[in-house]
Scaffold this active site. Sequence first.
Site, mmCIF file in Angstrom:
data_model
loop_
_atom_site.group_PDB
_atom_site.id
_atom_site.type_symbol
_atom_site.label_atom_id
_atom_site.label_comp_id
_atom_site.label_asym_id
_atom_site.label_seq_id
_atom_site.Cartn_x
_atom_site.Cartn_y
_atom_site.Cartn_z
ATOM 1 N N LYS A 1 47.790 41.798 48.721
ATOM 2 C CA LYS A 1 48.490 40.512 48.802
ATOM 3 C C LYS A 1 49.104 40.198 47.445
ATOM 4 O O LYS A 1 48.411 40.189 46.419
ATOM 5 C CB LYS A 1 47.482 39.431 49.208
HETATM 6 O O1 G3P Z 1 46.737 31.702 53.978
HETATM 7 C C1 G3P Z 1 47.075 30.667 53.101
HETATM 8 C C2 G3P Z 1 46.114 29.567 53.254
HETATM 9 O O2 G3P Z 1 44.847 29.945 52.782
HETATM 10 C C3 G3P Z 1 46.525 28.291 52.693
HETATM 11 O O3 G3P Z 1 45.997 27.358 53.539
HETATM 12 O O4 G3P Z 1 45.186 25.175 54.200
HETATM 13 O O5 G3P Z 1 45.062 25.902 51.785
HETATM 14 O O6 G3P Z 1 47.243 25.341 52.839
HETATM 15 P P1 G3P Z 1 45.857 25.856 53.049
#
Ligand code: G3P
Length: 218
Positions: A87
């Site tokens: 990643k």
């Molecule tokens: O895959 C990306 C993710 O982990 C971000 O999610 O909920 O932190 O915006 P969030």
Amino acid sequence: MKFFIDTANLKEIQEAYELGVLDGVTTNPSLMAKEGITGKDNIMRHYKAICDIVDGDVSAEVVSVDLAGMIREGEELVEIDDKIVVKIPMTKEGVKALKYFSGKGIRTNCTLIFSAGQALLAAKAGATYVSPFVGRLDDISTDGIALIEQILTIYRNYGFETQVLAASIRHTMHVIQCAEVGADVMTGPLSVMEALLKHPLTDSGLEKFLADYAKGNS
Ligand code: G3P
């Protein structure tokens, strides 16, 4: 549509796997820190533990910001297991790293995608996946699902093989809307996958079926 779970929590990964609908895992440094996994050796061991649970791709993020560091880390990460996808953040150095890894046949997931231009660049550099963050765009009054649709159109126009991995998925409607526009993958928490199966009419219907069966067999 592939379902990935977005967590570094082994119990949740195991639960999603047992549900039978899990196609892979995405992690990031914040999710690792949330589980208290720190230090390179522990992090590498944790990736291996994740790979041992699932059949499918496991995204492991580099933390270097320079090209040489990203290459070094990525090459170490893919040694852990064949399931590892490197990643890489959407930066200038990141684009160069995507190109490097694609030339070596190493699979990549370009993360922190917030615009169609970034997604186009990542695809041109040979990314296996791009991760547009749907929820974080919605958080700032920008339509995250519209971005997924726009990227899919661009990729279709030119036959890019890069898969659109809708990330930062926060609720069931995000999943359904991603499925409607044709996202290749969604990654979200276990709670969202479990919420998909819930309906009050299913619960009340089952209760009645079981009550009627019990009456007839008592
Ligand atoms: O895959 C990306 C993710 O982990 C971000 O999610 O909920 O932190 O915006 P969030």
